[in-house]
Design a protein around this motif. Structure first.
Motif, PDB file in Angstrom:
ATOM      1  N   THR A  55      -9.416   3.885   1.663  1.00 54.33           N
ATOM      2  CA  THR A  55      -8.473   3.441   0.621  1.00 54.33           C
ATOM      3  C   THR A  55      -9.076   3.579  -0.772  1.00 54.33           C
ATOM      4  O   THR A  55      -8.380   3.983  -1.715  1.00 54.33           O
ATOM      5  N   ALA A  56     -10.369   3.260  -0.919  1.00 49.15           N
ATOM      6  CA  ALA A  56     -11.028   3.393  -2.223  1.00 49.15           C
ATOM      7  C   ALA A  56     -11.071   4.847  -2.659  1.00 49.15           C
ATOM      8  O   ALA A  56     -10.812   5.177  -3.824  1.00 49.15           O
ATOM      9  N   THR A  57     -11.379   5.745  -1.716  1.00 51.84           N
ATOM     10  CA  THR A  57     -11.433   7.176  -2.038  1.00 51.84           C
ATOM     11  C   THR A  57     -10.055   7.705  -2.410  1.00 51.84           C
ATOM     12  O   THR A  57      -9.905   8.448  -3.385  1.00 51.84           O
TER      13      THR A  57
ATOM     14  N   VAL B 228       0.834  -1.208   0.000  1.00 53.14           N
ATOM     15  CA  VAL B 228       0.000   0.000   0.000  1.00 53.14           C
ATOM     16  C   VAL B 228       0.869   1.259   0.000  1.00 53.14           C
ATOM     17  O   VAL B 228       0.614   2.212  -0.751  1.00 53.14           O
ATOM     18  N   ILE B 229       1.909   1.264   0.823  1.00 52.93           N
ATOM     19  CA  ILE B 229       2.777   2.432   0.914  1.00 52.93           C
ATOM     20  C   ILE B 229       3.462   2.721  -0.420  1.00 52.93           C
ATOM     21  O   ILE B 229       3.599   3.880  -0.834  1.00 52.93           O
ATOM     22  N   ASP B 230       3.870   1.658  -1.134  1.00 56.73           N
ATOM     23  CA  ASP B 230       4.517   1.857  -2.435  1.00 56.73           C
ATOM     24  C   ASP B 230       3.545   2.407  -3.466  1.00 56.73           C
ATOM     25  O   ASP B 230       3.935   3.180  -4.355  1.00 56.73           O
ATOM     26  N   SER B 231       2.278   2.009  -3.379  1.00 60.46           N
ATOM     27  CA  SER B 231       1.269   2.517  -4.314  1.00 60.46           C
ATOM     28  C   SER B 231       1.097   4.023  -4.158  1.00 60.46           C
ATOM     29  O   SER B 231       1.021   4.758  -5.148  1.00 60.46           O
ATOM     30  N   PHE B 232       1.051   4.495  -2.916  1.00 62.07           N
ATOM     31  CA  PHE B 232       0.892   5.925  -2.684  1.00 62.07           C
ATOM     32  C   PHE B 232       2.174   6.701  -2.995  1.00 62.07           C
ATOM     33  O   PHE B 232       2.118   7.846  -3.466  1.00 62.07           O
TER      34      PHE B 232
ATOM     35  N   ILE C  21      -4.898  -2.633  -4.415  1.00 60.78           N
ATOM     36  CA  ILE C  21      -4.441  -1.865  -3.246  1.00 60.78           C
ATOM     37  C   ILE C  21      -5.402  -2.073  -2.076  1.00 60.78           C
ATOM     38  O   ILE C  21      -4.982  -2.286  -0.929  1.00 60.78           O
ATOM     39  N   ILE C  22      -6.704  -2.033  -2.363  1.00 60.27           N
ATOM     40  CA  ILE C  22      -7.717  -2.186  -1.304  1.00 60.27           C
ATOM     41  C   ILE C  22      -7.660  -3.588  -0.711  1.00 60.27           C
ATOM     42  O   ILE C  22      -7.718  -3.760   0.517  1.00 60.27           O
ATOM     43  N   LEU C  23      -7.554  -4.590  -1.579  1.00 63.33           N
ATOM     44  CA  LEU C  23      -7.512  -5.974  -1.095  1.00 63.33           C
ATOM     45  C   LEU C  23      -6.288  -6.223  -0.221  1.00 63.33           C
ATOM     46  O   LEU C  23      -6.353  -6.930   0.786  1.00 63.33           O
ATOM     47  N   GLU C  24      -5.164  -5.624  -0.626  1.00 66.40           N
ATOM     48  CA  GLU C  24      -3.953  -5.755   0.191  1.00 66.40           C
ATOM     49  C   GLU C  24      -4.131  -5.075   1.548  1.00 66.40           C
ATOM     50  O   GLU C  24      -3.659  -5.563   2.574  1.00 66.40           O
TER      51      GLU C  24
END
Length: 530
Positions: free
Chosen positions: A412-414, A172-176, A433-436
């Motif tokens: 997370t979805a928003t 998640v952190i890498d996605s952001f 991302i949300i599932l993780e």
């Protein structure tokens, strides 16, 4: 007498002459006693809405063509040929995305005062954030009510077919962090066709294997980076003053020329949409099995999209503007149909600009500044679909979600929908991302991909509808603010006039010579009175 005649002429020009002017949707005001024939009126209405009628007809005919071609079981090659005219439409729209987004944002940011720019941007971001959060909430509530995951289905077959399309697991952190990196592209030219993405590499450091993030260039336009650069560049041009005027005029002219191209492409849109719809229907495998296993999931997404698009967004628009929101929707119908056909917010952007400006009275500096931002940031449909999908996958795995996990899904979805690629199936990539974030297996995304071709289309329609309503609300806000400021200025002028009644009035149109002559006349009058 001359004054009377002039007044009568003014009254006539302001009253009777305007009754014959065209109104919205092809209607005209007529003088009393000369009713327009019904055939003429119908013809005018049809001509005013010809593009909408052709687009609707294209969708309907495309469905019948697709169903008819399915009966002869075409080969894969034949299926590609059937979708070829639709492919041309998507290529035409994608061709002008970059010049349209960059030029419209540069000219828009350069034409608005920096203070007003910040205020407009702030209101737009607030609207997009609130509506996306509402959409996410609707998705979660609908998923808990309908319970689409409480069904029996063969997951292994679907997983085998779709395994290649499942996005790789990403922290998640890498996605952001990737989102922030893409805001500041290292190369503007490569940002036109590539974006930054994180992959992972196992490295043995001191004998302990570690998964280390490695940056890679991925195919796909970095629209977020281009949007940010264009806005900042436009503000910089305005700061230059006269030196930047030439470049601002260049971008304005480039923008206008691009909109002319859009108006030409619009007339090809009905044909392209017809073959896009036909091609997708032909590609479908077994419709019966698909809807039997995933019917409740599809219904959940569709009902959620309908509630948000037909009730929530129009209600917000009506509360603030006191105008009919469904008239506004009718004005953008061509763009909505194009969104359904192309399944791309970015590809629909040129047509949406044309519709809101010509049909709904949104000014160019508002639409060409807000709509490109909305196409990048505002993803109501994607957020709703992601929330439904997350709860659906949790129900499939017999995992009960607690309150903290539900809040995590909403937030997370928003957040992840901001900057999600405005391309087909872009929402599926952010679903990982949300599932993780809530600890669910990403392998079940293969089930979502099976019906993504349909759900993603309604997502795109909702996304672009939210962008358009945002532009309409901002236009109302600007009109209201300017009107209020105009009243204040008028009050100040009247107060000044009362305080200095003895002072002669000066018009800005009178030149220096005229002023000198006026002073001479005043002095001669004083001397004669003495």
């Amino acid at each position: 007498m001359a004054e009377k005649v002039d007044l009568e002429e003014v009254k006539a020009s302001n009253g009777e002459a305007h009754r014959d002017g065209p109104l919205a949707n092809g209607f005209t005001g007529q003088r009393k006693g000369s009713p327009e024939p019904m055939s003429k009126r119908l013809k005018r209405i049809v001509m005013a809405n010809l593009l909408v009628i052709l687009t609707v007809a294209g969708v309907i005919v495309g469905v019948f063509i697709g169903l008819g071609v399915r009966t002869v079981s075409p080969t894969l090659t034949q299926q590609i040929y059937i979708g070829f005219p639709g492919e041309i439409l998507i290529r035409l729209l994608k061709m002008i995305i970059i010049p349209l987004v960059v030029c419209s944002l540069v000219s828009g940011a350069a034409s608005i005062d920096p203070k007003a720019l910040g205020k407009l941007g702030g209101w737009a971001m607030l609207f997009f954030l609130v509506t996306t959060l509402i959409a996410s909430s609707i998705g979660v509530v609908m998923a808990f009510i309908i319970k689409p995951g409480n069904v029996e289905m063969n997951t292994t077959a679907n997983a085998k077919d779709m395994s290649d399309d499942i996005p790789a697991n990403k922290e998640v952190i890498d996605s952001f962090l990737d989102l922030i990196r893409n805001i500041f592209p290292s190369n503007l030219v490569s940002a036109a066709f590539q974006s930054y993405g994180t992959s992972y590499k196992m490295i043995n450091a001191s004998g302990i294997p570690e998964k280390v993030p490695v940056g890679t260039d991925q195919d796909g336009m970095n629209i977020l980076g281009l949007v940010v650069f264009a806005i900042v560049f436009g503000v910089a041009l305005r700061k230059l003053g006269e030196e930047g005027e030439i470049l601002i005029k260049f971008f304005n002219s480039f923008n206008e020329a691009t909109m002319v191209l859009v108006s030409w492409i619009m007339w090809y849109a009905p044909v392209g949409i017809m073959f896009l719809v036909a091609g997708k229907i032909v590609e479908m495998d077994d419709v019966g099995k698909l809807f039997a296993s995933l019917g409740k999931y599809i219904a959940c997404c569709m009902i959620g999209h309908a509630i948000h698009g037909l009730l929530v967004l129009p209600l917000i628009y009506f509360i603030f503007t006191r105008k009919n929101p469904y008239t506004f929707l009718w004005g953008i119908f061509t763009a909505l149909a194009t969104a359904f056909g192309t399944s791309s917010s970015s590809a629909t952007l040129p047509l949406m600009m044309k519709c809101v400006e010509e049909k709904n009275g949104v000014s160019k500096h508002i639409s060409r500044f807000i709509l490109p931002i909305g196409a990048t940031v505002n993803m109501d449909g994607a957020a709703l679909f992601q929330c439904v999908a997350a709860v659906f996958i949790a129900q499939l795995n017999n995992t009960s979600l607690n309150f903290i996990q539900v809040i995590t899904i909403l937030v997370t979805a928003t957040a992840s929908s901001v900057g999600a690629a405005g391309i087909p199936a872009g929402g599926v990539l952010t679903l990982a991302i949300i599932l993780e974030a809530i600890g669910l297996p990403t392998s079940d995304i293969s089930l979502i991909l099976a019906v993504d071709w349909l759900v993603d289309r309604t997502c795109t329609v909702l996304n672009v509808e939210g962008d358009a309503f945002g532009a309409g609300l901002l236009q109302h806000f600007v009109d209201k603010t300017s009107k209020h400021e105009g009243v204040e200025e008028l009050t100040e002028v009247r107060m000044d006039r009362d305080a200095s009644a003895a002072m002669p009035e000066h018009s800005p149109l009178i030149d220096k010579r005229g002023l000198e002559g006026a002073k001479g006349d005043l002095s001669s009058e004083k001397e004669s009175s003495m």
